[in-house]
Design an enzyme around this catalytic site. Structure first.
Site, PDB file in Angstrom:
ATOM      1  N   ASP A  27       0.610  -1.277  -0.225  1.00 41.07           N
ATOM      2  CA  ASP A  27      -0.404   0.045   0.386  1.00 41.07           C
ATOM      3  C   ASP A  27       0.715   1.075  -0.172  1.00 41.07           C
ATOM      4  O   ASP A  27       0.199   2.412   0.648  1.00 41.07           O
ATOM      5  CB  ASP A  27      -0.881   1.021   1.120  1.00 41.07           C
ATOM      6  N   LYS A 139      -6.657  -4.849  -3.802  1.00 38.54           N
ATOM      7  CA  LYS A 139      -7.946  -5.605  -2.196  1.00 38.54           C
ATOM      8  C   LYS A 139      -8.562  -4.785  -2.049  1.00 38.54           C
ATOM      9  O   LYS A 139      -8.375  -3.175  -1.673  1.00 38.54           O
ATOM     10  CB  LYS A 139      -6.507  -5.542  -1.981  1.00 38.54           C
ATOM     11  N   CYS A 172      -2.263  -2.848   7.819  1.00 34.26           N
ATOM     12  CA  CYS A 172      -2.909  -3.689   6.622  1.00 34.26           C
ATOM     13  C   CYS A 172      -0.873  -4.871   6.057  1.00 34.26           C
ATOM     14  O   CYS A 172      -0.797  -5.533   5.611  1.00 34.26           O
ATOM     15  CB  CYS A 172      -1.933  -2.538   5.188  1.00 34.26           C
TER      16      CYS A 172
END
Length: 239
Positions: A27, A139, A172
């Site tokens: 991310d 995702k 995450c």
């Protein structure tokens, strides 16, 4: 199987076979690490994520030279948020205060949306842009394994070890590490390539707490220089 290379790690040294190892870039997208992204608009200091770019870039360069698979993940949703859960779902509720789906202006003035796929907001930060041959996983939850093809991609390549970079450590990164461990992947989290934001709801201690949990039961933590040195040793042995 190729040669195993041992590196200094916590709680003990850990070895990995470069031919069966992938680098996970979690991310590192504009919404989290760039001015004008979701975290910045929410008043959070994104500088800690920005400081990850240089060490992650060094690691990726060494990994590409050694032939490792680079896997990027992006947290992103449909424009109508149909994959963000119902109005009463925890994921949807928790992201409302972060303005999920909000229409905003990208730095170039074009229209964009917070955490919506195909926009500036969810693009990987420019200095870490994926290249041909890299895997990019879209995702819609914190874990990169939830309802994605990640596991199939890794198993098709014979990958058994994952080296983690990115943000944030306690959300995450840790979510993906836990799911990876449940699938019997060996996880190595790089302490200098992961971080937390600094804010009222995200104390810096979250980073250390996650690293401790990972060291205790979910994997190992190390520094990027240890991995880079091992990859350089592999290249030298192959010449």
């Amino acid at each position: 199987m190729g040669k195993q290379y041992s590196i200094e790690a916590r709680p003990e040294p850990v070895s990995f076979d470069p031919s069966r190892t992938a680098v996970m870039v979690i991310d590192m997208q504009n919404d989290f690490g760039s001015r004008g992204g979701m975290f910045d608009l929410a008043g959070l200091d994104v500088a800690p994520i920005g400081r990850l770019i240089q060490p992650i870039s060094r690691l990726i360069e060494a990994a590409r030279d050694a032939g490792l698979l680079i896997v990027y993940t992006r947290q992103e949703h449909n424009a109508d948020l149909s994959d963000a859960g119902s109005e009463g779902a925890p994921h949807r509720i928790k992201h409302k205060r972060m303005n999920i789906g909000r229409t905003v202006a990208a730095p170039d003035g074009s229209e964009s949306q917070v955490l919506v796929r195909g926009t500036w907001n969810t693009a990987i930060v420019p200095d870490l842009s994926p290249r041909p041959g890299d895997a990019v996983i879209s995702k819609h939850r914190f874990s990169a394994f939830f309802e994605t093809p990640l596991d199939s991609i890794l198993r098709a390549r014979g990958i058994d070890t994952l080296i983690f970079t990115g943000a944030t450590t306690s959300i995450c990164v840790e979510s993906t590490v836990r799911d990876a461990t449940f699938r019997d992947y060996r996880c190595i989290v790089l302490r200098d390539c992961t971080t937390e934001l600094i804010g009222a709801d995200t104390p810096r201690s979250n980073h250390e707490a996650s690293l401790l949990a990972i060291e205790l039961l979910f994997g190992w933590t190390a520094e990027s220089d240890a991995v880079i040195s091992a990859l350089a040793e592999q290249r030298a042995a192959a010449e």
